[in-house]
Design an enzyme around this catalytic site. Sequence first.
Site, PDB file in Angstrom:
ATOM      1  N   ASP A   1    -101.441  73.708  62.481  1.00  0.00           N
ATOM      2  CA  ASP A   1    -101.650  74.548  63.664  1.00  0.00           C
ATOM      3  C   ASP A   1    -102.686  75.588  63.215  1.00  0.00           C
ATOM      4  O   ASP A   1    -103.455  75.306  62.272  1.00  0.00           O
ATOM      5  CB  ASP A   1    -100.325  75.190  64.124  1.00  0.00           C
ATOM      6  CG  ASP A   1    -100.405  75.793  65.524  1.00  0.00           C
ATOM      7  OD1 ASP A   1    -100.282  75.039  66.506  1.00  0.00           O
ATOM      8  OD2 ASP A   1    -100.609  77.019  65.651  1.00  0.00           O
TER       9      ASP A   1
ATOM     10  N   LYS B   1     -91.153  74.138  65.020  1.00  0.00           N
ATOM     11  CA  LYS B   1     -92.397  74.835  64.672  1.00  0.00           C
ATOM     12  C   LYS B   1     -92.130  75.714  63.471  1.00  0.00           C
ATOM     13  O   LYS B   1     -90.980  76.104  63.230  1.00  0.00           O
ATOM     14  CB  LYS B   1     -92.847  75.714  65.843  1.00  0.00           C
ATOM     15  CG  LYS B   1     -94.309  76.085  65.820  1.00  0.00           C
ATOM     16  CD  LYS B   1     -95.167  74.987  66.396  1.00  0.00           C
ATOM     17  CE  LYS B   1     -96.631  75.256  66.221  1.00  0.00           C
ATOM     18  NZ  LYS B   1     -97.449  74.332  67.010  1.00  0.00           N
TER      19      LYS B   1
ATOM     20  N   SER C   1     -99.942  62.538  66.061  1.00  0.00           N
ATOM     21  CA  SER C   1     -99.081  62.700  64.880  1.00  0.00           C
ATOM     22  C   SER C   1     -97.969  61.647  64.893  1.00  0.00           C
ATOM     23  O   SER C   1     -97.622  61.076  63.857  1.00  0.00           O
ATOM     24  CB  SER C   1     -98.440  64.092  64.867  1.00  0.00           C
ATOM     25  OG  SER C   1     -99.315  65.060  64.339  1.00  0.00           O
TER      26      SER C   1
HETATM   27  P1  NDP Z   1    -107.648  76.820  63.918  1.00  0.00           P
HETATM   28  O1  NDP Z   1    -107.068  77.712  62.896  1.00  0.00           O
HETATM   29  O2  NDP Z   1    -108.383  75.609  63.510  1.00  0.00           O
HETATM   30  O3  NDP Z   1    -108.636  77.667  64.863  1.00  0.00           O
HETATM   31  C1  NDP Z   1    -108.174  78.780  65.558  1.00  0.00           C
HETATM   32  C2  NDP Z   1    -109.338  79.386  66.316  1.00  0.00           C
HETATM   33  O4  NDP Z   1    -108.828  80.355  67.238  1.00  0.00           O
HETATM   34  C3  NDP Z   1    -110.313  80.130  65.411  1.00  0.00           C
HETATM   35  O5  NDP Z   1    -111.595  80.076  65.968  1.00  0.00           O
HETATM   36  C4  NDP Z   1    -109.742  81.550  65.431  1.00  0.00           C
HETATM   37  O6  NDP Z   1    -110.702  82.563  65.142  1.00  0.00           O
HETATM   38  C5  NDP Z   1    -109.278  81.650  66.860  1.00  0.00           C
HETATM   39  N1  NDP Z   1    -108.152  82.591  66.923  1.00  0.00           N
HETATM   40  C6  NDP Z   1    -106.944  82.450  66.327  1.00  0.00           C
HETATM   41  N2  NDP Z   1    -106.175  83.521  66.551  1.00  0.00           N
HETATM   42  C7  NDP Z   1    -106.913  84.341  67.303  1.00  0.00           C
HETATM   43  C8  NDP Z   1    -106.655  85.606  67.873  1.00  0.00           C
HETATM   44  N3  NDP Z   1    -105.480  86.231  67.701  1.00  0.00           N
HETATM   45  N4  NDP Z   1    -107.654  86.171  68.607  1.00  0.00           N
HETATM   46  C9  NDP Z   1    -108.847  85.539  68.773  1.00  0.00           C
HETATM   47  N5  NDP Z   1    -109.143  84.337  68.255  1.00  0.00           N
HETATM   48  C10 NDP Z   1    -108.186  83.748  67.542  1.00  0.00           C
HETATM   49  O7  NDP Z   1    -106.439  76.463  64.907  1.00  0.00           O
HETATM   50  P2  NDP Z   1    -106.317  75.248  65.948  1.00  0.00           P
HETATM   51  O8  NDP Z   1    -107.638  74.944  66.533  1.00  0.00           O
HETATM   52  O9  NDP Z   1    -105.533  74.174  65.289  1.00  0.00           O
HETATM   53  O10 NDP Z   1    -105.354  75.896  67.057  1.00  0.00           O
HETATM   54  C11 NDP Z   1    -105.849  76.557  68.213  1.00  0.00           C
HETATM   55  C12 NDP Z   1    -104.777  76.585  69.298  1.00  0.00           C
HETATM   56  O11 NDP Z   1    -104.409  75.246  69.637  1.00  0.00           O
HETATM   57  C13 NDP Z   1    -103.457  77.264  68.917  1.00  0.00           C
HETATM   58  O12 NDP Z   1    -102.912  77.866  70.065  1.00  0.00           O
HETATM   59  C14 NDP Z   1    -102.575  76.088  68.499  1.00  0.00           C
HETATM   60  O13 NDP Z   1    -101.202  76.413  68.625  1.00  0.00           O
HETATM   61  C15 NDP Z   1    -103.007  75.077  69.522  1.00  0.00           C
HETATM   62  N6  NDP Z   1    -102.733  73.673  69.209  1.00  0.00           N
HETATM   63  C16 NDP Z   1    -103.176  73.108  68.052  1.00  0.00           C
HETATM   64  C17 NDP Z   1    -102.941  71.785  67.784  1.00  0.00           C
HETATM   65  C18 NDP Z   1    -103.480  71.107  66.584  1.00  0.00           C
HETATM   66  O14 NDP Z   1    -103.323  69.887  66.490  1.00  0.00           O
HETATM   67  N7  NDP Z   1    -104.144  71.786  65.668  1.00  0.00           N
HETATM   68  C19 NDP Z   1    -102.139  70.956  68.716  1.00  0.00           C
HETATM   69  C20 NDP Z   1    -101.785  71.621  69.951  1.00  0.00           C
HETATM   70  C21 NDP Z   1    -102.062  72.931  70.146  1.00  0.00           C
HETATM   71  P3  NDP Z   1    -110.600  83.381  63.760  1.00  0.00           P
HETATM   72  O15 NDP Z   1    -111.021  82.423  62.682  1.00  0.00           O
HETATM   73  O16 NDP Z   1    -111.539  84.540  63.942  1.00  0.00           O
HETATM   74  O17 NDP Z   1    -109.170  83.814  63.612  1.00  0.00           O
HETATM   75  O1  2IT Z   2     -98.885  72.671  68.919  1.00  0.00           O
HETATM   76  C1  2IT Z   2     -98.919  71.485  68.516  1.00  0.00           C
HETATM   77  O2  2IT Z   2     -98.604  70.546  69.245  1.00  0.00           O
HETATM   78  C2  2IT Z   2     -99.389  71.229  67.146  1.00  0.00           C
HETATM   79  N1  2IT Z   2     -99.760  72.175  66.452  1.00  0.00           N
HETATM   80  C3  2IT Z   2     -99.392  69.837  66.598  1.00  0.00           C
HETATM   81  C4  2IT Z   2     -98.022  69.441  66.109  1.00  0.00           C
HETATM   82  C5  2IT Z   2     -97.948  68.134  65.367  1.00  0.00           C
HETATM   83  O3  2IT Z   2     -96.846  67.865  64.862  1.00  0.00           O
HETATM   84  O4  2IT Z   2     -98.926  67.391  65.282  1.00  0.00           O
END
Ligand code: NDP
Ligand code: 2IT
Length: 447
Positions: A167, A127, A379
């Site tokens: 992420d 990560k 991925s």
């Molecule tokens: P994005 O940046 O697309 O979206 C994040 C969302 O969460 C936004 O709405 C943001 O609001 C909110 N957010 C982030 N930090 C905070 C915080 N500290 N408090 C309140 N709201 C918060 O990220 P993703 O959707 O990609 O990721 C979301 C979660 O999913 C994370 O935990 C990530 O690790 C996990 N994840 C993502 C994957 C992926 O493929 N993208 C895969 C597996 C897990 P704001 O804009 O106001 O900050």
């Molecule tokens: O938390 C996760 O699994 C991710 N942000 C996606 C990682 C990836 O390599 O697609």
Amino acid sequence: MIDSMLQDTYDQVLRRNPGEPEFQQAVREVFESLEYIQGRHPEYNDQGILMRMCEPERQIIFRVPWVDDQGTVQINRGFRVEYNSALGPYKGGLRFHPSVNLGIVKFLGFEQIFKNSLTGLPIGGGKGGSDFDPHGRSDGEVMRFCQSFMTELHRHMGEYTDVPAGDIGVGAREIGYLFGQYKRLTNRYEAGVLTGKGLDWGGSLVRKEATGYGAAIFADEMLKARGSSFDGRRVSISGSGNVAIYAIEKSKQLGGIPVTASDSSGYVVDENGIDFELLQQIKEVERGRITEYAERRGNGARFVAGGSVWDVPVDIALPSATQNELDADAARTLVKNGVQAVSEGANMPCTPDAVNVFREADVAFGPGKAANAGGVATSALEMQQNASRDAWSFEHTEERLTQIMKNIHHTCLETAEELGRPGDYVVGANVAGFRKVADAMIAFGVI
Ligand code: NDP
Ligand code: 2IT
């Protein structure tokens, strides 16, 4: 912990990693599950597997200097934790958020090891990220930041070495700038070195949708195992980013009624069901905020500033924003309102106390390393397509994703059953994910 080997190792982890509460929390959660296999695998103890698993193979921290639109020099910190390569090249996302520090990256990297193992695909765990905050930054600023970040990171990457993706704060735009700079620095079109790429230049269909789709599919599998379904049921989703948007779409496709979305300023309740296209337009295309959704949707949708999205009564909850966003009080409220299933779209969104509340109330609970594995699994499918210079159809790729999620669900249930913890997806996911990595590490000797 009852087991002394686990307790000793955990004490050592605490001593060696002070001031990293999220990392310590992630290790503790895995160790609590490993109590159920202690005594069965003396070889794990003999080979120092536990401590080796907790110590990243490599940790890279670097300066990221860049110039903002006013001509001012900005300095951020970049991280890449190459945690474990027993099953394949390091694989895991990059997070750009002001809260990023080494402890956060280590917690995410540690989770990633077991998640990637559960997918059944050949990927190790890693990560990275930066304390850079993309909110309010122009495209030019984001580009210059990404180029500077990659100028250091590129020497540690490679399709057989380390393959980052997105992420929080890292989506298709950032992956584009990162890939462009990698290509320029190396003079190689090495598509498999990053995933989440645009469809025209080596990306995979369904990767964008995969994490949110997967979390909803995992919830559906848990419900089916209990003779229930999404049909007509209310669903709350937190966050309004990549994971949340597609968790909303899939919940709807499965027959549920997604009624919430949120961001760090508050949440939206839409009793008629969130309008997926409108949310996608505002968030993905316009890079707007969730407040605008309520304004433009009208007709019963309202924005609640601050507050807890978990106060909204629902049958299914998909926390999809960030770590520790759902605490014991929120869990008690959900249970009081009759929640049946909770599937973690985010990484570690439920606090340990919240997980215990769900456990005691017999709520089906899917931990992130199982429930959100669809993103990284797709991925790995993108890497397969890059390696064979091929591009699969949406239908074929989605079918692969669905099958992978079903397999993970089955593996968790089967493992939990074997260990005398029927229905405990936390123990099932941790033990099944851990064993595969541990066995590979034993095969390789002490390295
Ligand atoms: P994005 O940046 O697309 O979206 C994040 C969302 O969460 C936004 O709405 C943001 O609001 C909110 N957010 C982030 N930090 C905070 C915080 N500290 N408090 C309140 N709201 C918060 O990220 P993703 O959707 O990609 O990721 C979301 C979660 O999913 C994370 O935990 C990530 O690790 C996990 N994840 C993502 C994957 C992926 O493929 N993208 C895969 C597996 C897990 P704001 O804009 O106001 O900050
Ligand atoms: O938390 C996760 O699994 C991710 N942000 C996606 C990682 C990836 O390599 O697609």
